[in-house]
Scaffold this active site. Structure first.
Site, PDB file in Angstrom:
ATOM      1  N   CYS A 109       0.798  -1.219   0.000  1.00  0.00           N
ATOM      2  CA  CYS A 109       0.000   0.000   0.000  1.00  0.00           C
ATOM      3  C   CYS A 109       0.833   1.273   0.000  1.00  0.00           C
ATOM      4  O   CYS A 109       0.492   2.251  -0.642  1.00  0.00           O
ATOM      5  CB  CYS A 109      -0.976  -0.014   1.163  1.00  0.00           C
ATOM      6  SG  CYS A 109      -0.177  -0.253   2.755  1.00  0.00           S
TER       7      CYS A 109
ATOM      8  N   ASP B 261      -7.945   5.764  -2.391  1.00  0.00           N
ATOM      9  CA  ASP B 261      -7.161   4.610  -1.946  1.00  0.00           C
ATOM     10  C   ASP B 261      -6.725   3.800  -3.149  1.00  0.00           C
ATOM     11  O   ASP B 261      -7.481   2.986  -3.682  1.00  0.00           O
ATOM     12  CB  ASP B 261      -7.989   3.745  -1.006  1.00  0.00           C
ATOM     13  CG  ASP B 261      -7.123   2.674  -0.359  1.00  0.00           C
ATOM     14  OD1 ASP B 261      -5.950   2.544  -0.756  1.00  0.00           O
ATOM     15  OD2 ASP B 261      -7.622   1.985   0.547  1.00  0.00           O
TER      16      ASP B 261
ATOM     17  N   HIS C 246      -2.131   0.463   7.122  1.00  0.00           N
ATOM     18  CA  HIS C 246      -2.465   0.835   5.752  1.00  0.00           C
ATOM     19  C   HIS C 246      -1.976   2.247   5.478  1.00  0.00           C
ATOM     20  O   HIS C 246      -1.732   3.028   6.404  1.00  0.00           O
ATOM     21  CB  HIS C 246      -3.990   0.745   5.586  1.00  0.00           C
ATOM     22  CG  HIS C 246      -4.427   0.779   4.158  1.00  0.00           C
ATOM     23  ND1 HIS C 246      -3.872  -0.013   3.193  1.00  0.00           N
ATOM     24  CD2 HIS C 246      -5.400   1.498   3.535  1.00  0.00           C
ATOM     25  CE1 HIS C 246      -4.467   0.211   2.031  1.00  0.00           C
ATOM     26  NE2 HIS C 246      -5.409   1.152   2.222  1.00  0.00           N
TER      27      HIS C 246
END
Lengths: 306, 665, 327
Positions: free
Chosen positions: B411, B471, B455
């Site tokens: 991520c 995202d 994250h």
């Protein structure tokens, strides 16, 4: 059953005049399966009482007169060589009967005394290696002269403890003595007395004694009494657990005789003098010197009943 | 025979036995963080003391004692690098506890040892307050109490088990009173500051981000925090727990502008319904907290920074409980661009030419900022990007290499790259780190968020809309957001690969998972109702049961509740009703008092029947009633097993009536 | 410590609260409870632990502190239960000679509950030369346990050792419960026997010749009776050293004097202070009784006719013990 008991009492009272309380205690002693020691001067009716009891209870009766030359074999029995069979045959002594009257027990030597007393304790005798059971019921009434009379061997404490009760008859009241003087000779009445209880009825009654109810409150009273003898200063030695068992057993029998199936403090108080007086010693250095009678009186007046 | 004072007498054997056992139990949980030589010291000292007891060795002389002391202090200094700090203090305490054993001669020494032991048990809690630690610590406490009992001059203490039994009985009976004290004893804030347990490697988000760091963190199954919602838990893809924002990029590492977010709370507009929840955060040694957007807390010690994160005034050094309210759909800084927005355009002067080129190209294609961001996301979705826990190491222009060559990343790669591209296209953007999702414990209705839920995502700013969350990971691996990391990386078997025994790896086995969830729920309850039961929790608890909460009420409840509990225990322990047939006795003494008034006093040794007969004779008018009572008393007291007082009180009433009549006549 | 005035006021207050009573049951009104020194120290440890709990905001530390505090409170109940209802009673205690240690037997009755580590001792023993004894016993729930306490009896007469202190620190030793109990203990203290010669007052008509020849009853040299075991109070001069050197133990040569005559031990025939006279008489009462000799005892206002035996001896000793001390 109850009526039979009162019949017994009545029958004995008819012979031994004016001794209601003592007769009752003696019968209590029988019901509680204990042995009886009667301590009194000669001629006060000790023998009459034991004869009468044997008669109404329907028990086999033997009398042993204790003398200073009495040997243990005279009480227990001996083996005699029989020419016909070529063997020793045991001839049982007078102790092999259901009711034994041991007269003037304190005139015999300690050896003879202990022969009797051991038999009382164990319910059997061992002669020449063979153990022979004594009859059931087995009941001893011993009499002795007051200790002050000469030529006696005082029973030691340990042997006194084997008697459930110690009674003394005392002189009769004037009215009773008048009736005695005017009435028929006691020796004539005795053979004519009829049996009121048989062996089975007696053992049934003795079983009933064991079932007389003793509540916690009552046991507490007995414990208080026993404890007082162990802790109070005037007692030289306290009552043993055997003594407290004896006290409770006698109270049960007394209650049954009173027609109750439970014990109340009054029962304990009724049997207390007879059961504990011969087991107590007073301390000498306390100065009073009134004997165990004073101690029993103290117990009866000072220990809280409730 | 001159007797020594009680305290100077030698220790009984039972007590010494229990002292050794208790000392072992006290030290055992400490062993993990004590230097190894301490264990050796303990074994040596225990052996020595036993030999002394068996008269095969002597007590240490003053010189030996001094040498041991100096040696131990030196040892602590060497192995802890100093003598200050909680850690060194605890090691010293344990060492003193051990050394004292050798010279325990008298009861007073034993007492000192026992008291030291209690304190040593307590110090363990400062490092570890797990439920198992707490349960285990009951053992040394029982052992120490047994040793204390064993010091008494009684026959019972000769048998070790009866000593232990007595100690356990005391502890069990103490539990109700302890609960009252625990619940209602007023909680105070720290009176002065004390050395805290030193930093131990706490896994968690750090205050900067470089490629590969979150992937590293995701190898841990450690618990980050638990959250329980007052209302139903929001959808999983809404659960973006904000921790930090990074607005500075040095070409490799994302960081925060120093003092950048110290400014006052930015403006924001609440939209939609608020979500209320409470969070129990594990120790992180960092001040920042975790919350959904836009969060607000009533706690004075928690402030909202200008990047909308919550921060505590002090680092979270032990598990920390807080409540928060969030507006998930709120608009963040929708109006005039602030300093934070201006900073969100910073880029290194050089580097990443291909990414910059791509940004210019996009800028030309899309004049609308939002459309441009969508295009970037579309790129991630449509091109063959791979979401992986094992990204390749990148050198030089890392973003270029990732975007156009390897296309494999975690991520932080995606969030970093996207932020860079947006900034290069002159759109204010920043990286947000935190946690995403969490595992719902349905039994307890709370969410557990673990380190592998860490994250990173992107926020860009649009005039009028404020900060918008994007995202990129969702584009690459929708499973990561919808179902969690384990599903997202299931193809490559990399989930928790460094930790083969973690129960989290076996979540697919039903019963293990059930056990794990139940155990976690227990821990959650423990955390929430025991460990975090401090002033705030106590206040709300009191509020709930009493309606108001203040210190006076608390003190009142402690005193009153303590007395009530003690009274109940006193009745239970002392059992005053154990006196035999008390009601019967009472009735009889009433009977006695009645007759005494009439002049018939019972003699001390007089039985009930004799007394009644005498009284009946003296009071012929009431003779029947007197006999009636005596009969009833006899019956209840001596004849039956289960005594009733009713017949007695009936008989008493009759007697009273009859006596009263006699008086009036 | 307390001034004499204060301590006597304290004694008076105690005496007004504690009546002589035998047996005595420990009731709530007469049991006092306080923490012991160890208990206070334990309290201090608890305070330190509480401070640690507060400063570290640690719930488990709070919990441990509260658990131990609760144990302390519960132990108050246990200590109290250990004492309440206990029944103490005094049995008779044998007489002693002045200067000897009198022993008193106390009975402890559990009264339905087991009692642990009950300490009985004297309330106070300020002027004791011998250490005042104390006794620690366990009492089973229905048992009657004896505890022997001793105290030096210094003066002749009726010796009252005073109040007892009954204490228990069971189970943890942190709390003590105690009570003062007056069991009305008393024992008779005979005068200390002191050897010496005695002017002889012979009872019978043959006093002329005996009196003329020997006005003093002494350890006769006329009639060697044999050897007997040494008893405290025997003259060192009469020790049979030869037998001792042969390893037969301490033996005393025993002589009888004035055999066959009844003697009167007469207080007025002696000179000197009262106590030495009584001590001398005491010695002779023991001596003559040991020889199975008949004797009479005369004290001012008291006469015990000639007799022999243990009962006679005890009566004489009793009179000697109580001479002039009874109201």
């Amino acid at each position: 059953m109850r009526t039979k008991l009162s019949d017994c009492l009545q029958a004995v009272n008819d012979v031994l005049l004016g001794k209601d309380q003592q007769v009752r205690l003696a019968l209590t002693c029988v019901l509680a399966k204990g042995h009886l020691l009667i301590e009194d001067l000669p001629g006060m009716g000790k023998t009459t009482l034991s004869h009468a009891l044997a008669k109404v209870l329907g028990l086999g009766f033997q009398r042993i007169q204790f003398t200073s030359d009495l040997l243990p074999g005279d009480i227990l029995g001996t083996s005699v060589f029989d020419k016909n069979s070529g063997q020793f045959v045991f001839h049982p002594g007078p102790i092999f009967s259901e009711l034994v009257l041991a007269d003037e027990i304190n005139r015999a030597t300690p050896k003879s005394q202990s022969a009797l007393l051991e038999a009382m304790e164990e319910g059997q005798v061992t002669i020449e290696g063979a153990t022979r059971p004594l009859p059931d019921p087995f009941f001893v009434i011993a009499t002795q002269n007051p200790i002050s009379s000469g030529g006696t061997f005082i029973l030691p404490d340990s042997q006194l403890d084997r008697f459930l009760m110690r009674l003394s008859l005392g002189y009769p009241a004037k009215a009773a003595e008048r009736a005695l003087l005017l009435g028929e000779s006691r020796r004539d009445i005795l053979p004519r007395m009829s049996t009121v209880l048989d062996r089975e009825a007696l053992s049934l009654l003795q079983d009933q004694v064991a079932h007389v109810r003793v509540s916690d409150a009552l046991v507490d009273y007995v414990l208080r009494l026993v404890e007082a003898t162990r802790t109070q200063p005037q007692f030289a030695l306290g009552l043993s657990p055997r003594a407290s068992l004896a006290l409770l057993g006698a109270s049960r029998a007394w209650a049954l005789l009173e027609g109750r199936d439970y014990v109340i403090p009054e029962d304990v108080q009724a049997v207390l003098p007879a059961v504990v007086a011969h087991r107590l010693r007073e301390r000498t250095d306390q100065g009073a010197g009134n004997g165990s009678g004073a101690l029993v009186r103290w117990l009866l007046t000072e220990v809280p009943a409730i | 025979m001159s007797k020594k004072p009680a305290m100077e007498q030698a220790i009984p054997r039972a007590s010494l036995t229990w002292l050794l056992v208790a000392q072992f139990l006290v030290i055992l949980p400490h062993l993990g963080h004590l230097p190894l030589w301490i264990s050796a010291l303990w074994i040596a000292c225990a052996y020595w003391r036993i030999q002394v007891y068996r008269m095969r060795a002597r007590f240490p002389s003053a010189l030996v004692k001094a040498a041991l002391m100096v040696g131990t202090i030196a040892g602590v200094y060497l192995s802890r690098g100093g003598l200050v700090g909680l850690d060194a203090a605890v090691v010293l305490l344990v060492a003193a506890f051990i050394l004292k054993l050798v010279e325990v001669r008298t009861r007073r020494d034993a007492l000192v040892l026992i008291y030291l032991g209690f304190f040593t048990v307590l110090t363990r809690y400062l490092f570890d307050s797990e439920i198992l630690t707490a349960a285990f610590s009951l053992l040394p406490v029982a052992g120490l109490l047994s040793a204390l009992v064993g010091l008494q001059h009684s026959g019972v203490v000769v048998r070790p088990w009866s000593t232990l039994k007595l100690a356990m009985t005391l502890m069990l009976q103490a539990v109700p009173l302890m609960l009252v004290l625990f619940l209602f004893f007023p909680r105070l804030g720290p009176l002065w500051s004390l050395p805290q347990p030193s930093e131990r490697g706490v896994t968690g988000l750090s205050d900067s981000m470089a490629p590969g760091e979150i992937a590293e963190l995701s190898r841990s199954g450690g618990l980050a925090f638990r959250a329980s919602f007052d209302d139903p838990v929001p959808a999983r893809n809404q659960l973006y727990w904000r921790a930090l924002t990074f607005d500075r990029f040095d070409g490799r590492r994302w960081t925060q502008t120093p003092q950048g977010f110290a400014a006052a709370s930015p403006d924001w507009q609440a939209v939609g319904d608020p979500v209320r929840y409470s969070v129990i955060m594990e120790r992180s040694a960092k001040p920042w907290l975790f919350a959904l957007d836009v969060a607000q807390s009533d706690d004075d010690a928690i402030r909202r920074k200008s990047d909308f994160r919550l921060e505590r005034t002090r680092p979270v050094e032990r598990t920390f409980f807080y409540r928060a309210t969030s507006w998930i759909d709120a608009r963040l800084e929708p109006e005039s661009p602030s300093a934070a927005v201006r900073r969100a355009l910073q880029l290194p002067a050089t580097g990443e030419p291909r990414a910059r080129g791509w940004a210019q190209e996009l800028r030309r294609q899309y004049s609308d900022d939002r459309a441009l961001a969508e295009a970037v996301l579309r790129q991630f979705r449509e091109q063959p990007y791979v979401y992986t826990l094992r990204p390749p190491t990148l050198e030089g222009d890392a973003i270029d290499a990732f975007l156009f060559d390897t296309r494999r990343g975690f991520c932080e790669h995606y969030a970093g790259a996207m932020t860079f591209v947006l900034r290069a296209a002159n759109i204010p953007a920043r990286v947000v780190t935190g946690y995403q999702g969490g595992e719902l414990n349905t039994a307890g209705n709370y969410l557990q968020v673990r380190q592998f839920d860490a994250h990173a995502w992107v926020e860009y700013w649009i005039e009028g809309a404020g900060w918008v969350r994007a995202d990129p990971t969702f584009q690459v691996a929708p499973d990561r957001i919808e179902r969690g990391l384990e599903e997202a990386v299931s193809g490559e078997q990399s989930f928790l690969e460094g930790d083969p025994f973690s129960p989290l790896r076996y979540r697919h086995l039903g019963w293990i998972n059930t056990l794990r969830l139940q155990w976690d729920e227990l821990n959650y309850g423990w955390q929430r109702w025991v460990l975090d039961y401090q002033a705030e929790q106590q206040g709300s608890f009191l509020q709930r049961i009493m309606g108001h909460s203040d210190k006076t009420t608390l003190i009142g409840i402690v005193l009153l509740g303590g007395l009530v509990v003690l009274g109940a225990l006193a009745i239970w322990i002392i059992k005053p009703w154990r006196r035999r047939l008390a009601p019967l006795d009472r009735a009889f003494s009433q009977f006695e008092r009645l007759l005494q008034k009439e002049g018939v006093q019972r003699l001390p040794a007089e039985g009930p029947r004799t007394y009644a007969a005498r009284a009946a004779q003296a009071l012929p008018a009431a003779a029947n009633e007197i006999r009636g009572f005596s009969r009833a008393y006899e019956q209840q007291c001596y004849e039956t097993d289960d005594a009733h007082t009713q017949p007695l009180s009936d008989a008493l009433r009759a007697l009273r009536r009859s006596l009263g009549k006699g008086a009036t006549r | 410590m307390a001034t004499p005035g204060r301590s006597s006021r304290w004694d008076r207050w105690l005496a007004s609260r504690i009546r002589p009573e035998n047996p005595t049951r420990l009731t709530q009104q007469r049991i006092y409870i306080l923490p012991t020194l160890e208990g206070v120290a334990f309290g201090c440890v608890l305070v330190v632990m509480l401070l640690a709990a507060i400063n570290y905001q640690n719930s488990l530390a709070y919990g441990l502190t509260f658990l131990l505090a609760a144990v302390l409170f519960i132990s108050v109940l246990h200590t109290y239960r250990n004492m309440v209802g206990l029944v103490l009673s005094a049995a008779n205690s044998p007489p002693v000679f002045a200067g000897d240690v009198a022993s008193f037997r106390i009975h402890l009755d559990g009264a339905g509950r087991a009692r642990r580590a009950i300490v009985t001792g004297w309330q106070a023993a300020p002027t004791q030369t011998a250490p005042a004894s104390s006794h620690t016993v366990d009492v089973e729930h229905d048992a009657l346990v004896p505890a022997d306490l001793s105290r030096e009896a210094l003066t002749r007469g009726r010796f009252r050792p005073g109040r007892l202190r009954v204490e228990s620190r069971f189970p943890l030793g942190l709390i003590k419960a105690w009570s003062w109990v007056d069991l009305d203990l008393a024992t008779l203290v005979y005068p200390r026997p002191v050897e010496g010669d005695l002017p002889l007052d012979v009872h019978t008509g043959s006093e002329k010749e005996a009196g003329a020849q020997s006005p003093v009853l002494s350890m006769g040299v006329d009639d060697f009776q044999g050897l007997r075991r040494y008893q405290p109070g025997d003259s060192k001069r009469r020790l049979h050293w030869k037998a001792y050197s042969r390893g037969q133990g301490l033996l005393v040569k025993d002589f009888a004097a004035a055999g066959g005559q009844d003697v009167i031990l007469d207080f007025d025939a002696l000179a000197g202070a009262i106590e030495p006279r009584l001590s001398l008489l005491c010695y002779w009462v023991l001596e003559l009784s040991g020889r199975q000799q008949t004797f009479a005892l005369r004290l001012p206002g008291e006469y015990i006719a000639a007799d022999v035996g243990d009962a006679h001896r005890d009566r004489c000793l009793r009179v000697l013990a109580l001479h002039g001390v009874q109201a």
